[in-house]
Structures are given as structure tokens and as C-alpha cells.
Scaffold this motif. Sequence first.
Motif, short mmCIF file in Angstrom:
data_model
loop_
_atom_site.label_atom_id
_atom_site.label_comp_id
_atom_site.label_asym_id
_atom_site.label_seq_id
_atom_site.Cartn_x
_atom_site.Cartn_y
_atom_site.Cartn_z
N LEU A 1 12.57 -9.13 2.81
CA LEU A 1 13.86 -8.52 2.34
C LEU A 1 13.62 -7.37 1.41
O LEU A 1 12.88 -7.65 0.32
CB LEU A 1 14.84 -9.53 1.92
CG LEU A 1 16.28 -9.00 1.51
CD1 LEU A 1 17.03 -8.84 2.96
CD2 LEU A 1 17.07 -10.18 0.53
N LYS A 2 14.40 -6.19 1.44
CA LYS A 2 14.14 -5.11 0.61
C LYS A 2 15.42 -5.24 -0.17
O LYS A 2 16.39 -5.16 0.45
CB LYS A 2 13.86 -3.83 1.33
CG LYS A 2 12.66 -3.62 1.92
CD LYS A 2 12.84 -2.35 2.88
CE LYS A 2 12.39 -2.43 4.17
NZ LYS A 2 12.64 -3.39 5.20
N VAL A 3 15.24 -5.38 -1.77
CA VAL A 3 16.30 -5.37 -2.41
C VAL A 3 16.02 -4.05 -3.55
O VAL A 3 15.36 -4.49 -4.64
CB VAL A 3 16.49 -6.42 -3.26
CG1 VAL A 3 17.70 -6.60 -4.01
CG2 VAL A 3 16.49 -7.88 -2.16
N PRO A 4 16.42 -2.91 -3.20
CA PRO A 4 16.09 -1.62 -4.07
C PRO A 4 16.35 -1.93 -5.46
O PRO A 4 17.61 -2.34 -5.88
CB PRO A 4 16.86 -0.57 -3.60
CG PRO A 4 16.96 -1.00 -1.97
CD PRO A 4 17.18 -2.51 -1.92
N MET B 1 24.32 -5.94 3.16
CA MET B 1 23.15 -6.46 3.91
C MET B 1 23.28 -5.68 5.11
O MET B 1 23.99 -5.66 6.04
CB MET B 1 23.33 -7.75 3.90
CG MET B 1 22.23 -8.48 4.86
SD MET B 1 20.91 -8.62 3.82
CE MET B 1 19.39 -9.08 5.47
N ASP B 2 22.04 -4.86 5.31
CA ASP B 2 21.70 -4.20 6.59
C ASP B 2 20.57 -5.13 7.47
O ASP B 2 19.31 -5.38 7.21
CB ASP B 2 21.01 -3.13 6.59
CG ASP B 2 20.67 -2.24 7.80
OD1 ASP B 2 20.52 -2.95 8.91
OD2 ASP B 2 20.84 -1.01 7.66
N TYR B 3 20.87 -5.86 8.53
CA TYR B 3 19.94 -6.78 9.24
C TYR B 3 19.08 -6.09 10.16
O TYR B 3 18.07 -6.71 10.57
CB TYR B 3 21.04 -8.02 9.98
CG TYR B 3 21.29 -8.89 9.26
CD1 TYR B 3 22.70 -8.83 8.66
CD2 TYR B 3 20.67 -10.14 8.97
CE1 TYR B 3 23.17 -9.93 7.52
CE2 TYR B 3 21.09 -11.18 8.45
CZ TYR B 3 22.50 -11.14 7.64
OH TYR B 3 22.87 -11.99 6.79
N ASP B 4 19.32 -4.61 10.27
CA ASP B 4 18.39 -4.03 11.17
C ASP B 4 17.20 -3.50 10.33
O ASP B 4 15.96 -3.62 10.68
CB ASP B 4 19.08 -2.69 11.74
CG ASP B 4 19.93 -2.92 12.56
OD1 ASP B 4 19.72 -3.75 13.54
OD2 ASP B 4 21.01 -2.23 12.72
N THR B 5 17.58 -3.17 9.18
CA THR B 5 16.51 -2.71 8.01
C THR B 5 16.13 -3.76 7.41
O THR B 5 15.16 -3.79 6.53
CB THR B 5 16.84 -1.59 7.32
OG1 THR B 5 17.80 -1.96 6.64
CG2 THR B 5 17.08 -0.18 8.22
N LEU B 6 16.61 -5.10 7.07
CA LEU B 6 16.32 -6.06 6.31
C LEU B 6 16.34 -5.32 4.82
O LEU B 6 15.51 -5.99 4.16
CB LEU B 6 15.40 -6.70 6.48
CG LEU B 6 14.97 -7.57 7.98
CD1 LEU B 6 13.63 -8.25 8.02
CD2 LEU B 6 16.14 -8.45 8.20
N THR B 7 17.53 -4.91 4.62
CA THR B 7 17.84 -4.25 3.26
C THR B 7 19.05 -4.80 2.87
O THR B 7 19.99 -4.49 3.17
CB THR B 7 17.59 -2.68 3.34
OG1 THR B 7 16.68 -2.49 3.92
CG2 THR B 7 17.72 -1.95 1.81
N PHE B 8 18.87 -5.05 1.51
CA PHE B 8 20.20 -5.55 0.67
C PHE B 8 20.29 -4.50 -0.42
O PHE B 8 19.34 -4.44 -1.23
CB PHE B 8 20.12 -6.88 0.11
CG PHE B 8 21.30 -7.70 -0.47
CD1 PHE B 8 22.16 -8.13 0.25
CD2 PHE B 8 21.68 -6.93 -1.85
CE1 PHE B 8 23.43 -8.67 -0.50
CE2 PHE B 8 22.89 -7.18 -2.39
CZ PHE B 8 23.69 -8.02 -1.78
#
Length: 484
Positions: free
Chosen positions: A211-214, A263-270
Motif C-alpha cells: 500500500l502506498k501512503v504518500p 483509497m484507490d484499489y487500482d493503484t493501491l494508494t491511500f
Amino acid sequence: MREWTRDERYRVLEGPEDIRGLYDSIRKSAWRQLYHVQPVTGLSSDPNGFALHKGIWHLCYQWCPWGAVHGLKYWYHVTSTDLIHWRNAGIGLAPDCFYDNRGTHSGSAISDGEELIFFYTGNHRDEDWTRTPYTCAAVLGEDNRPRKLDKPLFGPRDDYSEHQRDPKVVYNEAKKRYYIFIGAQTLDKRGCVQVYTSKEPLSGWQFAGQLKVPGYEAFGGMWECPYIVNISGRDVLIFSPQYTKLPGRGESTNHNVYLVGRMDYDTLTFTPEGPYRHLDYGFDFYAAQGAASIGETDKAILIAWIGLPDNHYPTEEEDWEGSLSLPRELRIVDGRLVQTPIPGLKALRGAEIAPDGTLPAACELEFTAPEGDFELALFTHADGSGGLRLRYDAAARRCTVDKTGMDKRFNQQVGEVLDMPLDAPLEKLRIFIDRSSVEIFANDGEATFTTHLYPMEGEFHTTLTGGSLRVWPMERAVTDEFVL
Ligand code: FRU
């Protein structure tokens, strides 16, 4: 503090007679609670497997039967029809196979309406004590006991450290897929979340990525018990970062925080849409988990461990420790989380007591604040000295909670004074006291403060410098039966 050998901590439970004596003795403790889930014997820590299934709330806790020590962990199972009255249902999961030989560690549950499926970490250790965490599953049987699958769903990845655990499963309606979030640590010791996905809950799991969490690439050394929930169209990421100190939190290196974002489930970015906040500002609150399958989208129901991993509590002397928090409702108001005690709790109130400065050992308080600064002290001596003191600084909109005045001091090394900052002026507090725990909800749930507290005889008094206090004794709601 008692010293435990590894063999003592990791002893396998052979049968009820192993712990019946412990059960009989801890029941006599004046600190056993009336309306909180607490360990049948020994130690309870994280809430696990919290879900609504066929009208029944299922909840388990991490359980070490032997005493106030983190050793061989079981899941102990409790059930409820209203989230208030809980009955002991016995052992949920036992560490009895190769994959979990040293503990059935934390995890979650989900109901598809037909079956209730539990996901947990099998904590395997070999003879050299090297750990291999497996993600395993179990299905609730007709007899209300989970049945484990023979094989794990997946093993650990070797491009992370040994810390990969606490599967939280969610179903994503838009994607028509299940996701499991795993709390993890990178090889260079940064906390993170792994994401796995499958179309089926019991097979086909694939690693989808990290998971990316900028902004949170280096925030603590391990993220325990991650949980992502959508509430009223906003996503909330809740996790327990550890091995780091955070501003305003004393010397503690264990925290429970949340981010509101997308939460973007395509890019796995929160993508966070604001700063992290503490889920609770108290001394003892960790590993919170939301209930699954509640069938509502405008709220979540959350429960946590009243305790912290490295802390020690006075009940160690009595061979037990820990409890779960009250379940709380989470909502999003003005882009941030608001937490309120579940509404039905009012049913546990007995007849209101005219305020006379004394405090029942299990009660609910409603405090209406005066204008400006004030001090409210709970568990003082009859002369008003000591106690748990809440000081409100109106200019700073900050409540400072100080437990240094209690006769029983504990966990002094992590700090005994903490702040609960507020956005709005403090107008009211709802306070739940249950013999050895205190949970404070400020205003309409904009901030909370949870702590264990171990009042001694002579400490059951209150003082206030302004405002008014209403007091209701609370009835027993949790049966403390010996069920294994
Ligand atoms: C959090 C935790 C989890 C683990 C469990 C073991 O308190 O460390 O990460 O699964 O406790 O009891």
C-alpha cells in the motif's frame, strides 16, 4: 514483577483443570469489570474476528491463559446480540498445528451471510525460534466453534522482515473482490501494509502490492493491525505504528492512529487528506479493529485493546491483565472521525445518583463544562487530594489528563500525563468507569481518552471546580463464566 521462563509462557493448555484455579482466584479481584470484555484468565490483548453474522456479534481477543504475560496466544471467543451483553463462548482458535505452533495471532472475520470466515496469523517458530508467519483461515461451525483449514492461504514474503501479520479482510463491492491488509515491516525496518486480493475468500489469494501512503513512507518501524473502511464515501486508514515516539505522546513507542483520505484499489494508494490523528489520546488504547459485515455504510463499529504492548499493570499480581474497550460508532463529520459510545449503553444505567462527591466503582458520568478553565478530579481521596485530574485550558482548547495522583502508580516510564487536544471548546464529557478502566468521550465524540486505572479503597471521590456532574451506576453486562 514475576519472571516467566519461555516454557511457562508457551505452555499448551491441556484442559479446563489447568486454569480453573486461576479463574476462581481472579474472579475475586475488585478490579474485575462489569460491562467490559476481559480475559477469562490470564491476559487479553487485541480484538480479533469482530463481525456480525446471522444476527450475532462475534468477537475474539488475543488470549494468553497463564497470567499477565504475552506468551502462547489463543483466540478467546465471545458473542452478543446487542454489542453490550457479552457471553463467553470458549476457545475460538488454539495454536495446535505446525503453522501456528507458537500462537494464533491477530486477525479478522467476514460474513457472506452464509458463512463466517476468520483470517488469522499462524505464528510458526522453529527450534531456533525463527519466526514464519502464515495467513490462515477458519470457518465457524454449527457448534459455534471455528474450524481451521488444513493449509494456510499464503505464507510470508521474503522481501519483507519476519513482521507480516494481522490480516484484516474486506470485500470491495465495486471490484467484486476480497482484499486482505497485512501489517508489515520492510527489510530496512519501516512500517507498511501489504495488500493481497482474491475473488474467493478461501482460495486464490495473490499478492497485489504494498500500500502506498504518500507522506508515510517512514512512519514507525511496524504497522500492526491495519484496517481500511469506507464511511459515508470517505476512506479511513487505521493502524498501530510501533517502534517510534510521536509528538505529545510521552515516551511511548506504541500508538493507534488514523488517516482520512481516498483509497484507490487500482493503484493501491491511500491518499491522506489531512494529518494523522490519534484514534484515542489515552494511556492505553491499541490494535483497534472495526466490525465486518455490519450492513451499514455511514458508520463503522470499532473496538480496541485497553492496553499497550510494552506496558505492565497492577493486576499482574493477580495473574490477569487487559480488557477490550466499549464498542464505539465511528462517523465522518466535517472530514474527520467522530467516535461515540454505542447508543444502547444507556440501558445499563441504574437510577441516577444525587451527586454527593462519591463515585461508584462502575458508573457512567455526564459532565457539563463551565465557561473557561476548569478541573475535574476522579478517584480522589475524601479530602480531594490525589486522583485522576482533568485540567481544561480553554485558551488552548486542551484537556490535560494526569494520573500521578493515584495511589497505584504504573507505567511511569512512558509518562503519566497526556493531553487531549480539541478543535471546539469543551462543552461536555461522557465518562465510562468500570472498576479498572475509564473511557472519556469529549463533546460529541471529537476526541476520546481511554485508560486503565486501579483505584484503591478510599479513592472513590470526585471534585470539580465548576460545571455539573450526573452519575449513574452501571449494571453488569458481561457474564464472567468459565467456558472453554
Ligand atoms: C498487536 C500484536 C499483533 C499480533 C498480536 C500477538 O498487539 O502484536 O501484531 O498479531 O499482537 O498477540
